[in-house]
Write an enzyme that holds these catalytic residues in place. Sequence first.
Site, short mmCIF file in Angstrom:
data_model
loop_
_atom_site.label_atom_id
_atom_site.label_comp_id
_atom_site.label_asym_id
_atom_site.label_seq_id
_atom_site.Cartn_x
_atom_site.Cartn_y
_atom_site.Cartn_z
N ARG A 11 0.87 -1.18 0.00
CA ARG A 11 0.00 0.00 0.00
C ARG A 11 0.90 1.23 0.00
O ARG A 11 1.93 1.25 0.70
CB ARG A 11 -0.90 0.04 1.24
CG ARG A 11 -2.07 -0.92 1.22
CD ARG A 11 -3.17 -0.50 0.22
NE ARG A 11 -4.31 -1.39 0.27
CZ ARG A 11 -4.45 -2.48 -0.50
NH1 ARG A 11 -3.53 -2.80 -1.39
NH2 ARG A 11 -5.52 -3.23 -0.40
N GLU A 39 -3.59 7.65 -4.20
CA GLU A 39 -4.01 7.04 -5.47
C GLU A 39 -5.35 7.64 -5.85
O GLU A 39 -6.23 7.71 -4.98
CB GLU A 39 -4.15 5.53 -5.32
CG GLU A 39 -2.81 4.84 -5.19
CD GLU A 39 -2.93 3.33 -5.04
OE1 GLU A 39 -3.99 2.76 -5.37
OE2 GLU A 39 -1.95 2.72 -4.59
N HIS A 94 -1.53 0.52 -9.59
CA HIS A 94 -2.16 -0.48 -8.70
C HIS A 94 -2.79 -1.62 -9.53
O HIS A 94 -4.01 -1.81 -9.50
CB HIS A 94 -3.20 0.18 -7.79
CG HIS A 94 -3.45 -0.60 -6.53
ND1 HIS A 94 -3.68 -0.02 -5.32
CD2 HIS A 94 -3.52 -1.94 -6.31
CE1 HIS A 94 -3.87 -0.95 -4.40
NE2 HIS A 94 -3.78 -2.14 -4.98
P1 NAP Z 1 -0.77 -11.83 4.10
O1 NAP Z 1 -0.68 -13.24 3.58
O2 NAP Z 1 -1.65 -11.56 5.26
O3 NAP Z 1 0.71 -11.34 4.41
C1 NAP Z 1 1.02 -10.18 5.10
C2 NAP Z 1 2.26 -10.45 5.90
O4 NAP Z 1 2.69 -9.23 6.51
C3 NAP Z 1 2.04 -11.47 7.04
O5 NAP Z 1 3.10 -12.37 7.03
C4 NAP Z 1 2.06 -10.58 8.28
O6 NAP Z 1 2.52 -11.22 9.45
C5 NAP Z 1 3.04 -9.51 7.86
N1 NAP Z 1 2.93 -8.33 8.70
C6 NAP Z 1 1.79 -7.74 9.18
N2 NAP Z 1 2.12 -6.67 9.93
C7 NAP Z 1 3.47 -6.60 9.96
C8 NAP Z 1 4.38 -5.73 10.57
N3 NAP Z 1 3.98 -4.71 11.33
N4 NAP Z 1 5.71 -5.95 10.40
C9 NAP Z 1 6.13 -7.00 9.65
N5 NAP Z 1 5.30 -7.86 9.04
C10 NAP Z 1 3.99 -7.67 9.18
O7 NAP Z 1 -1.24 -10.86 2.94
P2 NAP Z 1 -0.88 -10.92 1.39
O8 NAP Z 1 -1.96 -11.62 0.66
O9 NAP Z 1 0.52 -11.36 1.23
O10 NAP Z 1 -1.03 -9.36 1.04
C11 NAP Z 1 -0.21 -8.38 1.66
C12 NAP Z 1 -0.68 -6.99 1.33
O11 NAP Z 1 -0.44 -6.72 -0.04
C13 NAP Z 1 -2.20 -6.77 1.47
O12 NAP Z 1 -2.56 -6.47 2.81
C14 NAP Z 1 -2.47 -5.62 0.53
O13 NAP Z 1 -2.35 -4.39 1.21
C15 NAP Z 1 -1.36 -5.74 -0.50
N6 NAP Z 1 -1.86 -6.16 -1.82
C16 NAP Z 1 -1.61 -5.38 -2.88
C17 NAP Z 1 -2.02 -5.78 -4.13
C18 NAP Z 1 -1.75 -4.95 -5.34
O14 NAP Z 1 -2.53 -4.96 -6.27
N7 NAP Z 1 -0.64 -4.23 -5.38
C19 NAP Z 1 -2.69 -6.99 -4.31
C20 NAP Z 1 -2.94 -7.76 -3.18
C21 NAP Z 1 -2.51 -7.33 -1.94
P3 NAP Z 1 1.63 -12.27 10.28
O15 NAP Z 1 1.99 -13.60 9.68
O16 NAP Z 1 2.06 -12.11 11.69
O17 NAP Z 1 0.19 -11.90 10.06
C1 GLV Z 2 -5.33 -5.12 -3.73
O1 GLV Z 2 -4.69 -4.15 -3.55
C2 GLV Z 2 -5.67 -6.04 -2.69
O2 GLV Z 2 -5.48 -5.73 -1.51
O3 GLV Z 2 -6.20 -7.12 -3.04
#
Ligand code: NAP
Ligand code: GLV
Length: 359
Positions: A266, A295, A314
């Site tokens: 983000r 954004e 994005h």
């Molecule tokens: P996820 O599987 O929940 O992974 C997030 C990771 O971040 C988890 O391992 C979590 O730890 C860790 N985390 C949370 N808070 C933290 C902190 N303060 N310090 C260090 N690590 C921390 O989520 P994901 O599916 O990988 O997605 C991650 C993020 O990507 C989403 O929340 C979203 O904002 C973003 N995203 C962007 C797009 C895009 O289009 N660019 C698409 C999808 C997602 P824990 O294991 O302890 O929970």
């Molecule tokens: C996109 O940014 C998502 O969080 O899935």
Amino acid sequence: MIRFIKDSKSKSDAEHTFNRTGKVPEVNDRPRVFVTRQIMQEALDLVGTVAEMEVWPDEEPPAPEILRERSSGTDGILTNIMDRVDVALLDASPRLKVISQLAVGLDNVDVAEATRRGIPVGNTPGVLAKATADVAFALLMSAARRIGESERWVRRGEWTLAFHPLRWLGIDVHDKTLGIVGMGQIGLEMARRGRGFDMRILYHSRTRRPELEAEHGLTYVDLPTLLAESDFVSLHVPLTEETRHYIGEKELRRMKPTAILVNAARGPVVDSRALYTALKEGWIYAAGLDVTDPEPLPIDDPLLTLENVVIAPHVGSASLDSRGAMCMLAARNLVAGLQGRELERCANPEVYQMRDNSN
Ligand code: NAP
Ligand code: GLV
């Protein structure tokens, strides 16, 4: 029956409403839902099997007061990252049984407040992890090998010298160190891609993942070590109070002057003013951003004056297959919530425990 809302003004529902047969809709007691943007038809069809639906037809998201107004009186809403689901909306929507977010990130939704009210919140993790890591890796490579910058140069008509041994030199990706911040589903996919390029993988995450370390060749380090040792730093944490400006001046100054920052998490996870200075003054080499703050990024944003940043609007999950899977998962979550069943992917499963305890 699907209602497409024509605009937000005070026209009667009848003026806004039509169905595919052009008939005046019947009043019935099926649940009502508001879908805040056009999504894939197959997903709408699924929701339509159980609910009366209003779909916001505009490209622009509904303004907060319109979102509130349209959500009030509904049993479910299907939202995305541009929709603010806050206390005011929840207060205005006392019938709400489910919030289904078409995204994995939930920083636009007051999940804690939804939980307090016993409302399950669905999201779409997993099905977009590979697509998003693909984009993050594409940005990493574009920034390293100066693809955005050289493409702009070609389009400006400046490609008059066919080849020069000392032009357009960038940074190799293979055999370098990739530091992943946030070892969740997308972080792990990023690690897999890095391994494919023979990279050494460091990671820092809230929870250490020893079960992944041997299998995927990951080394856990603290954040300062990751920043100092990595050639590429890729961010994959959710946006929370803790991670807002997680990467600021202090962190950027710790990175190597040859390092590249990738953000597909983000925008506000990075302090964008500090990033601008870091890129301008050469504290780091370049950045690849799929997300910005704000954004959309205004055309006069200082980042856009720099050549050493490549910016995508994005698009992490924006592949046909992944968006299709997200739409279907969001629709299934919505339908499950309307029917009082557990959501397939629920961000606040505690609500089910609360229900059990109150029975
Ligand atoms: P996820 O599987 O929940 O992974 C997030 C990771 O971040 C988890 O391992 C979590 O730890 C860790 N985390 C949370 N808070 C933290 C902190 N303060 N310090 C260090 N690590 C921390 O989520 P994901 O599916 O990988 O997605 C991650 C993020 O990507 C989403 O929340 C979203 O904002 C973003 N995203 C962007 C797009 C895009 O289009 N660019 C698409 C999808 C997602 P824990 O294991 O302890 O929970
Ligand atoms: C996109 O940014 C998502 O969080 O899935």
